[in-house]
Design a protein around this motif. Structure first.
Motif, PDB file in Angstrom:
ATOM      1  N   ALA A  47      47.238  39.936  37.546  1.00 49.20           N
ATOM      2  CA  ALA A  47      46.208  40.191  36.535  1.00 49.20           C
ATOM      3  C   ALA A  47      46.036  39.032  35.567  1.00 49.20           C
ATOM      4  CB  ALA A  47      46.557  41.466  35.749  1.00 49.20           C
ATOM      5  N   SER A  50      42.526  37.354  35.206  1.00 46.36           N
ATOM      6  CA  SER A  50      41.559  38.240  34.547  1.00 46.36           C
ATOM      7  C   SER A  50      41.809  38.310  33.048  1.00 46.36           C
ATOM      8  CB  SER A  50      41.634  39.648  35.160  1.00 46.36           C
ATOM      9  OG  SER A  50      41.335  39.619  36.535  1.00 46.36           O
ATOM     10  N   ILE A 173      42.653  45.952  40.045  1.00 46.37           N
ATOM     11  CA  ILE A 173      41.690  44.950  39.582  1.00 46.37           C
ATOM     12  C   ILE A 173      40.437  44.979  40.450  1.00 46.37           C
ATOM     13  CG2 ILE A 173      41.306  42.454  39.357  1.00 46.37           C
ATOM     14  CD1 ILE A 173      44.280  42.245  38.590  1.00 46.37           C
ATOM     15  N   HIS A 174      40.620  45.183  41.745  1.00 52.83           N
ATOM     16  CA  HIS A 174      39.473  45.282  42.646  1.00 52.83           C
ATOM     17  C   HIS A 174      38.596  46.487  42.287  1.00 52.83           C
ATOM     18  CE1 HIS A 174      37.177  44.929  46.373  1.00 52.83           C
ATOM     19  NE2 HIS A 174      37.412  46.214  46.593  1.00 52.83           N
ATOM     20  N   VAL A 178      36.648  42.483  37.863  1.00 57.48           N
ATOM     21  CA  VAL A 178      37.376  41.308  37.386  1.00 57.48           C
ATOM     22  C   VAL A 178      37.495  41.303  35.869  1.00 57.48           C
ATOM     23  CG1 VAL A 178      37.349  38.789  37.302  1.00 57.48           C
ATOM     24  CG2 VAL A 178      36.653  39.960  39.385  1.00 57.48           C
ATOM     25  N   GLY A 181      39.377  45.193  35.084  1.00 55.35           N
ATOM     26  CA  GLY A 181      40.353  45.778  36.000  1.00 55.35           C
ATOM     27  C   GLY A 181      41.785  45.605  35.539  1.00 55.35           C
ATOM     28  N   TRP A 182      42.051  44.498  34.824  1.00 54.02           N
ATOM     29  CA  TRP A 182      43.426  44.271  34.365  1.00 54.02           C
ATOM     30  C   TRP A 182      43.881  45.346  33.396  1.00 54.02           C
ATOM     31  CZ3 TRP A 182      44.553  43.657  29.203  1.00 54.02           C
ATOM     32  CH2 TRP A 182      43.495  43.358  28.338  1.00 54.02           C
TER      33      TRP A 182
END
Length: 479
Positions: A47, A50, A173-174, A178, A181-182
């Motif tokens: 992560a 991101s 995250i997917h 982006v 997602g973290w």
């Protein structure tokens, strides 16, 4: 005497004590909590890009996000284990999980790098409170050889949580995108943590059977140990300090740890110490702790450099980087299930076989990366050797944990497990620092060749694990 029972029924009495009835559900809650807290050691790695974009974090900020967690985790392990030994594991477990849940939510909501770093430091401390309670719970609820199975499951949990972290992080995250997602890397802990608080309070025993809850917590010992661990870990986790004088903190930390050892010997004449140094004289504990410290020095660094190589060097997504490590996690899970069952039969030679298998698997990864045909994705080329290394790791972590803690008295289970995990955290921090230094220096010296940097640093990680193998073989030969 006609109503005397046969030898069989007592193992399964009609009305077993409540603690025995609930011991497997209680262990299940503990294992979920351990998995969640240890997962956060590695899940954040994927992560980082991101977070950097979303918060405008500097390299120093990111370093603290990654290693600040491990730092505070290691600082509180032994005092938290002692508290659980003295006052009952349920209180320490529930408070630790509640704090971990709150700080996970705070990390996910972070509006700035400073906020995120502070949340991660508190999150690591909470994780350090939880983990020794799980090991102490096994010591308390299971006796003798029957501890092998739960210790095996715990060892599998430790290995798999570290290995599967990048994969789960990549998936989150997917799914979350982006940009945000973290944040779900931290939010995913919240519902699990709330459930663990409720079930932990209902299922875990209040305090160790037959033990008073008024023992002193040895504040001088806590201070000396915390100071020593902090001074040793700080220059290792803060890689962006370029001043060579930072390494003076390491001998200062060793001096503090020496003072801690002297104090504990003196304190033990009057009170029960924070950590009974006589445990290190128990062969199974002393050797097992050494193997764990050295093994985690090489083991944890593998995922750090592999993620950097795939994402930053080859441009793969966080999801693909996580999937590439999956063979290791699968191998570790399968071998841990077997290793936990057979460790009492084979003992330390089983750990040596596992260490040898890990070294062979990692060397095969080095060879594979150097010979990837053009157009072939690297993860396909490294899958088989990573699976082999994972199989070996499953025969190391779980069996070694069982052998190390087998002879630790129940009243010292929390502090003994805490010291064992403190060694693992120190080993992991030192390994990541050393292997990471070789990675980045090789990258600069090779003109930006990520493959060379990865292979050289992985060779160092393999060499560190080989040192653990030598220690295990030396013990086998002595026996």
């Amino acid at each position: 005497m006609g109503d005397r029972r046969s030898p069989g029924p007592p193992a399964h009495p009609a009305n077993p004590p409540p603690e025995r009835q609930r011991r497997w559900p209680a262990l299940g809650v503990g294992l979920v909590a351990a998995f969640m807290t240890l997962l956060d050691v590695s899940i954040v790695n994927v992560a980082v890009p991101s977070m950097e974009r979303a918060l405008g974090a500097t390299p120093s900020d990111l370093q603290w996000v990654l290693s600040g967690y491990a730092l505070t985790f290691g600082l509180v392990l032994v005092p938290a284990g002692r508290f659980g030994d003295a006052h009952g594991r349920r209180t320490a477990f529930v408070v630790g999980i509640a704090l971990f849940t709150i700080t996970s939510a705070a990390a996910g909501l972070a509006p700035s790098p400073g906020w995120l770093v502070a949340a991660r430091l508190l999150q690591g401390a909470a994780a350090g409170v939880v983990n020794p309670q799980v090991t102490g719970l096994i010591q308390e609820l299971f006796q003798g050889p029957e501890r092998a199975r739960p210790f095996g499951i715990l060892g599998a949990t430790i290995g798999i949580s570290t290995a599967v972290g990048p994969l789960l992080g990549g998936v989150l995250i997917h799914l979350g995108g982006v940009e945000h997602g973290w944040r779900w890397v931290f939010f995913v802990n919240v519902p699990v943590g709330v459930l663990a608080v409720v079930l932990g309070w209902r299922l875990l025993p209040h305090r160790p059977a037959g033990r008073a809850d008024h023992r002193r917590l040895d504040p001088v010992g806590v201070l000396l140990l915390g100071t020593g661990v902090l001074l040793v870990l700080l220059p290792l986790v803060q890689e962006h300090w370029r001043d060579p004088a930072k390494w003076l903190l390491v001998p200062a930390g060793l001096i503090a740890l020496g003072a801690f050892a002297a104090w504990e010997r003196r304190y033990a004449r009057r009170q029960e110490p924070l950590f009974d140094l006589r445990l290190l004289g128990v062969r199974s504990y002393g050797l097992g702790a050494l193997i764990a410290l050295v093994y985690f020095g090489g083991f944890t660094a593998i995922f750090f450099i592999f993620t950097l190589y795939l994402q930053n060097g080859l441009g793969y997504s966080a999801l693909v980087a996580g999937l590439a490590i999956t063979p290791f996690a699968l191998g570790s899970a399968a071998a841990s299930a077997v290793g936990g069952r057979i460790v009492n039969r084979y003992g330390r030679p089983l750990v040596a076989i596992g260490l040898l298998t890990v070294v062979v698997g990692l060397l095969a990864v080095v060879l594979a990366v150097g010979r990837v045909p053009a157009g072939v994705p690297v993860p396909w080329w490294t899958a088989a050797p990573l699976l082999l290394a994972g199989l070996g790791s499953g025969l190391v972590i779980a069996p070694n944990q069982t052998l190390t803690l087998a002879q630790v008295p129940v009243g010292q289970a929390g502090s003994g497990a805490g010291m064992l995990q403190t060694g693992q955290r120190i080993g992991a921090a030192a390994g990541i620092a050393a292997v990471g230094t070789v990675f980045f220096s090789s990258l600069a010296a090779s003109g930006g060749d990520w493959s060379i940097a990865f292979r050289r640093s992985l060779l160092l990680a393999s060499g560190v694990i080989a040192l653990a193998l030598i220690a295990a073989l030396a013990d086998i030969v002595r026996r």
